[in-house]
Design an enzyme around this catalytic site. Structure first.
Site, PDB file in Angstrom:
ATOM      1  N   SER A  30      -8.462   4.526  -8.018  1.00  0.00           N
ATOM      2  CA  SER A  30      -8.269   3.230  -7.375  1.00  0.00           C
ATOM      3  C   SER A  30      -7.505   3.367  -6.067  1.00  0.00           C
ATOM      4  O   SER A  30      -6.364   3.831  -6.047  1.00  0.00           O
ATOM      5  CB  SER A  30      -7.510   2.289  -8.314  1.00  0.00           C
ATOM      6  OG  SER A  30      -6.967   1.202  -7.589  1.00  0.00           O
TER       7      SER A  30
ATOM      8  N   ASP B 163     -17.944  -1.709  -4.945  1.00  0.00           N
ATOM      9  CA  ASP B 163     -18.202  -3.147  -4.827  1.00  0.00           C
ATOM     10  C   ASP B 163     -19.677  -3.463  -4.600  1.00  0.00           C
ATOM     11  O   ASP B 163     -20.085  -4.619  -4.649  1.00  0.00           O
ATOM     12  CB  ASP B 163     -17.378  -3.720  -3.664  1.00  0.00           C
ATOM     13  CG  ASP B 163     -15.887  -3.640  -3.948  1.00  0.00           C
ATOM     14  OD1 ASP B 163     -15.503  -3.704  -5.126  1.00  0.00           O
ATOM     15  OD2 ASP B 163     -15.103  -3.494  -2.985  1.00  0.00           O
TER      16      ASP B 163
ATOM     17  N   LYS C 230     -13.075  -6.111 -12.245  1.00  0.00           N
ATOM     18  CA  LYS C 230     -13.136  -6.619 -10.865  1.00  0.00           C
ATOM     19  C   LYS C 230     -12.940  -8.146 -10.904  1.00  0.00           C
ATOM     20  O   LYS C 230     -12.422  -8.671 -11.873  1.00  0.00           O
ATOM     21  CB  LYS C 230     -14.457  -6.220 -10.208  1.00  0.00           C
ATOM     22  CG  LYS C 230     -14.580  -4.705 -10.008  1.00  0.00           C
ATOM     23  CD  LYS C 230     -13.553  -4.206  -9.009  1.00  0.00           C
ATOM     24  CE  LYS C 230     -13.604  -2.717  -8.789  1.00  0.00           C
ATOM     25  NZ  LYS C 230     -12.509  -2.253  -7.918  1.00  0.00           N
TER      26      LYS C 230
HETATM   27  C1  S3P Z   1     -10.085  -1.892  -2.361  1.00  0.00           C
HETATM   28  C2  S3P Z   1     -10.284  -0.985  -3.364  1.00  0.00           C
HETATM   29  C3  S3P Z   1     -11.252  -1.184  -4.460  1.00  0.00           C
HETATM   30  C4  S3P Z   1     -12.276  -2.274  -4.124  1.00  0.00           C
HETATM   31  C5  S3P Z   1     -11.622  -3.488  -3.534  1.00  0.00           C
HETATM   32  C6  S3P Z   1     -10.880  -3.135  -2.251  1.00  0.00           C
HETATM   33  C7  S3P Z   1      -9.071  -1.606  -1.332  1.00  0.00           C
HETATM   34  O1  S3P Z   1     -10.542  -1.583  -5.622  1.00  0.00           O
HETATM   35  O2  S3P Z   1     -12.978  -2.637  -5.287  1.00  0.00           O
HETATM   36  O3  S3P Z   1     -12.582  -4.478  -3.236  1.00  0.00           O
HETATM   37  O4  S3P Z   1      -9.059  -2.288  -0.277  1.00  0.00           O
HETATM   38  O5  S3P Z   1      -8.250  -0.702  -1.546  1.00  0.00           O
HETATM   39  P1  S3P Z   1      -9.905  -0.503  -6.644  1.00  0.00           P
HETATM   40  O6  S3P Z   1      -8.797   0.168  -5.951  1.00  0.00           O
HETATM   41  O7  S3P Z   1      -9.440  -1.337  -7.797  1.00  0.00           O
HETATM   42  O8  S3P Z   1     -11.054   0.399  -7.010  1.00  0.00           O
END
Ligand code: S3P
Length: 442
Positions: free
Chosen positions: A168, A320, A347
């Site tokens: 993440s 996403d 999500k």
């Molecule tokens: C993001 C990371 C992702 C993505 C989110 C934006 C970011 O989430 O799904 O829309 O800007 O760091 P995760 O870190 O939970 O995978």
């Protein structure tokens, strides 16, 4: 709840730019709020999520002025200078705002109460509460892990060396941002590399961030308490928003569109490889660099897509974009199986079950597993005629708006409002290219 009705109209044709990248927009506001002096941002995404970040930075002492469309100036307070907001800060639908800001707050001597909408209040915060607590922040959250929560930061945080159990970028960024005002070196280890905008932007502002491979994954380190230089951020177009148009133009016969200035960070471009593995006709032209990120124009023409059991994508480069890829698989010929996607369940909605429900409601056969979906492609138009429950999830609303363009009977999306969080111009842009989208009554 304005309904949105999607039905076929024309092939998509034209050239356009998609709005600014959401991840980079959030970070540009947060980081310039911590610089000493005046920063400028152009191409900022003015979606509800990013505006929630802007409001939170104002509530914590930064001056954020809108100068024009997507054009902002920010006067920062300096690392360590955030002030305690007078009221609860409302993060709306935005997980990125919440988790990254928790990181920033953790190493400031302030107490902040945070809440959000029903979707955000259901999303797990334990993944950031655990490392930030190890650094010294105190978090009191509903049921130990949900919003609303109160985070009490300290200016005596301890640097940690943390291996994230989930892939993440939000978790990694929260720890790096907490490390900004922490004396010493904070280290985050990730088995799977995730988007690296935070690392790139902090480096551009003068922080000492190092990225190494150690055989088990990436090791990202930050030396605490730098003085961040104000900079001018130019935000590239969001490939996660472009994904809806890429799929739409791929599946609607006769389409030919060009999307200009789209961010092509290699940790974000999985959707391009995935669509190509299904037979999409995608070309990248005019490659250059904008604000430290690779960008280019993407030309996509309609093609007969084939289902696949192997999208040939490094899992960290795409997340996403899966809802709209499932829609591409519904129109493709043959069966597609997607696995390893348990993160989609946490999500803005549980994207595996919500997508499975929406596809079934529109006549597509889908099998759901704990970590993925098998989509039985129709080899052309799907029956349609169903109503999709979006569950406050913008990407569900947009994915089914795309699928409706290849449906025998119109697809109804129960609530178009969530689209405002990430892509406010989506309906107008799609309609401008030739799509059949109509807002219905509340
Ligand atoms: C993001 C990371 C992702 C993505 C989110 C934006 C970011 O989430 O799904 O829309 O800007 O760091 P995760 O870190 O939970 O995978």
């Amino acid at each position: 709840m304005p309904k949105l009705i999607s039905s076929p109209k024309n092939a998509l044709t034209g050239t356009l730019s998609v709005p600014g990248d959401k991840s980079i927009s959030h970070r540009s506001l947060m980081l310039s709020a911590l610089a000493v002096g005046r920063s400028e941002v152009t191409g900022l995404l003015e979606g509800e999520d990013v505006l929630a970040t802007a409001e939170a930075m104002r509530a914590m002492g930064a001056t954020v002025n809108r100068l024009g469309e997507g054009h902002y100036e920010v006067f920062g307070v300096g690392v360590g200078g955030l002030l305690e907001p007078e009221n609860v800060i409302d993060m709306g639908n935005s997980g990125t705002s919440t988790r990254l800001l928790m990181g920033l707050i953790a190493s400031h001597e302030i107490t902040v109460m945070m809440t959000g909408d029903a979707s955000l209040r259901g999303r797990p915060m334990g993944r950031v509460i655990t490392p930030l607590s190890e650094m010294g922040a105190e978090v009191t959250a509903r049921d130990g892990r949900f919003l609303p929560l109160t985070i009490k930061g300290t200016d005596e945080t301890l640097p940690i060396d943390y291996t994230s159990p989930v892939a993440s970028a939000q978790v990694k960024s929260a720890i790096l941002l907490a490390g900004l005002n922490t004396l010493g070196r904070t280290v985050v280890r990730e088995k799977t590399a995730t988007r690296d905008h935070t690392e790139r932007m902090l480096t551009a502002m003068g922080a000492n961030v190092t990225v190494e491979e150690d055989g088990e994954g990436r090791v990202v380190s930050i030396d605490g308490q730098p003085e961040l230089k104000p900079v001018s951020f130019a935000v590239p177009g969001d490939i996660s928003s472009a994904a809806f148009l890429l799929v739409a133009a791929s599946i609607i016969p006769g389409s030919d569109i060009t999307l200009e200035g789209v961010g092509l960070n290699p940790l974000r471009t999985g959707i391009l490889s995935a669509l190509k593995s299904m037979g999409a006709d995608i070309q990248i032209v005019n490659e250059s660099t904008l604000g430290g990120e690779p960008v280019g124009d993407i030309r996509v023409r309609a093609a007969k897509l084939k289902g696949t059991n192997d999208i040939g994508v490094d899992p960290s480069t795409m997340i996403d974009e899966f809802p709209v890829l499932f829609c591409a698989a519904a129109v493709a010929s043959g069966t597609s199986t997607f696995t390893g996607l348990e993160e989609l369940r946490v999500k803005e909605s549980d994207r595996l079950s919500v997508m499975a429900e929406g596809l079934k409601a529109n006549g597509v056969q889908v099998d759901e597993s704990p970590d993925g979906l098998t989509v039985h492609g129709m080899g052309g138009k799907v029956p349609g005629g169903g109503t999709v429950a979006t569950h406050l999830d913008h990407r569900i609303a947009m994915a089914f708006s795309v699928l409706g363009q290849m449906a025998e009977a119109p697809i109804t999306i129960d609530d178009a409002a969530p689209i405002q969080t990430s892509f406010p111009s989506f309906i107008d842009l799609m309609a401008g290219l030739g799509a059949g989208l109509k807002l219905g009554a509340d």
